[in-house]
Design an enzyme around this catalytic site. Structure first.
Site: not given
Ligand code: GCU
Length: 426
Positions: A408, A267
């Site tokens: 995710h 992420s």
């Molecule tokens: C948020 C953010 C993302 C990121 C994510 C994470 O959702 O908007 O861009 O990748 O956090 O790091 O879990």
């Protein structure tokens, strides 16, 4: 009016937004985002090989000697900022060593990485290392920064808590221990003969808008009342820098093999590993898991998360300049495949999850596909088609990719692929 036009109109009416004080405006922005493939507006895919004069780089030498560094400068200026300086002194202090960790399968070490400046300022980062028990010779390493602290990525309950600089102290409770163990899957990694070296990203830059004063940047300047975005630096820049400082530790270790290091991140840290991998060529494999916007996904597709959300919600992640691309993605002369290309010819791994639409899985695939142009200069094997891949696809090559079912996350399915890649290439 299509959704891109609606977003432009909304931004023109709300040029200054603050999600911290106005949750309603945040919800409105989220409501404007697009998840419909057929609504995507045509966009231009530029070539990282195309020079400012319109001609194309024709050789590896030309790429390495001139074009590559120009693209790095572009990403410094427009997204991730300058590389932080080096501290005057770095020391590694062993805090503990457990010879029978993981039921005898591993040796576990806890280290303090201490940065000291001549002016007396110091900054300490707790590092956690697992080595396969009985290893002979130096072992290859999976290196990463973790989110909630070293105590959250292991099932062992006696690891000291780290990530203490974070403003959210809920990470520091007994219940949070091992909550992110699957993200590092240490038992699997150790069983396959690899070491693990990790530290919390909050110990390099506490992840909130006022994190500056407790970050590594405070070693080099005064950030006492600093908040949000910066002209020159970013938190992603600090996290990428932190990954390189862990690599410095690996380099001087007698047990870890710095010529065989796979860097991984999920992420926001999947975004950061791409920047770290671009800057630091010591990483032989760079694994970017569900990295989304400003990671592996093509920004100009404008699918899922957009800058209007990301840069407003997390202004400290980027330099101030990035804000000029909000509702103006087409103005970028680059896209994220330029960043991925900087990792060539080292192994690049991108992973998506089917239901992680916020991160635009198909956009992540396309970013990876388009990086193939630079990899091809090196004669590397690249992704063969721009077509969307079926869920369950696993491609293992100089450029690897997979898309698994589910949400995710970085989990055991992802790890099966990462370990196969490491077995093949490390
Ligand atoms: C948020 C953010 C993302 C990121 C994510 C994470 O959702 O908007 O861009 O990748 O956090 O790091 O879990």
């Amino acid at each position: 009016m299509n959704y891109v036009e609606r977003i432009k109109e909304f931004y023109a009416a709300h040029p200054v937004m603050d999600f911290y004080t106005d949750r309603a405006v945040e919800r409105e922005v989220v409501g404007l985002l697009n998840y419909d493939e057929s609504a995507i507006q045509p966009y231009k895919v530029s070539s990282p090989l195309e020079k400012e004069d319109g001609t194309k780089v024709a050789s590896v030498a030309e790429w390495e000697q001139s074009r590559r560094s120009k693209i790095i400068e572009l990403f410094k200026k427009e997204l991730y900022g300058e590389v932080p300086p080096m501290p005057d002194q770095v020391e590694y202090k062993e805090i503990s060593c457990k010879k029978d960790a993981l039921n005898g399968k591993a040796v576990r070490k806890e280290i303090d990485m201490v940065f000291t400046m001549k002016n007396g300022k110091t900054h300490t980062v707790p590092v956690l290392i697992y080595l396969p028990a009985g290893a002979t010779g130096k072992v290859p390493v999976f290196l990463n920064l973790n989110f909630k602290g070293n105590h959250t990525i292991t099932n062992e309950k006696d690891v000291r808590m780290s990530g203490l600089l974070n403003d959210d102290k809920s990470f520091l409770s007994a219940e949070q221990r091992s909550c992110h163990a699957e993200r590092n899957s240490i038992e699997m990694v150790i069983a396959r003969g690899y070491a693990c070296c990790t530290a919390s990203y909050n110990d390099f830059f506490p992840d909130h808008i006022d994190g500056w004063c407790d970050s590594i940047y405070a070693l080099f300047g005064d950030y006492e009342n600093y908040s949000r975005g910066h002209e020159k630096y970013s938190s992603i820049g600090a996290w990428a820098w932190g990954m390189s400082r862990l690599m410095d530790y690996v380099e001087q270790s007698e047990e870890l093999d710095s010529s065989r290091v796979a860097l991984h991140g999920h992420s926001r840290l999947g975004k950061s590993v791409l920047w770290a991998g671009a800057l630091d060529e010591r990483f032989k494999i760079v694994i970017s898991n569900n990295s989304g916007l400003a990671g592996a996904a093509m920004t100009k597709r404008c699918f899922g998360e957009l800058y209007i959300y990301l840069v407003t919600a997390m202004p400290h992640w980027f330099v101030k300049n990035t804000a000029r691309y909000i509702a103006n993605e087409e103005a970028q002369v680059f896209d994220q495949h330029f960043l991925l290309s900087l990792i060539a010819p080292r192994k690049l791994v991108v992973a998506s999850a089917e239901n992680d639409l916020w991160s635009d899985p198909y956009g992540e695939y396309l970013g990876t596909y388009h990086a193939g142009e630079v990899y091809s200069l090196y004669g590397a094997d690249v992704l063969k088609t721009p077509l969307r891949q079926a869920v369950g696809t696993v491609i293992t090559s100089d450029i690897s990719y997979h898309i698994r079912p589910g949400k995710h996350a970085q989990n055991g399915i992802d790890w099966l692929h990462y370990l196969d890649i490491a077995d093949k290439y490390l």
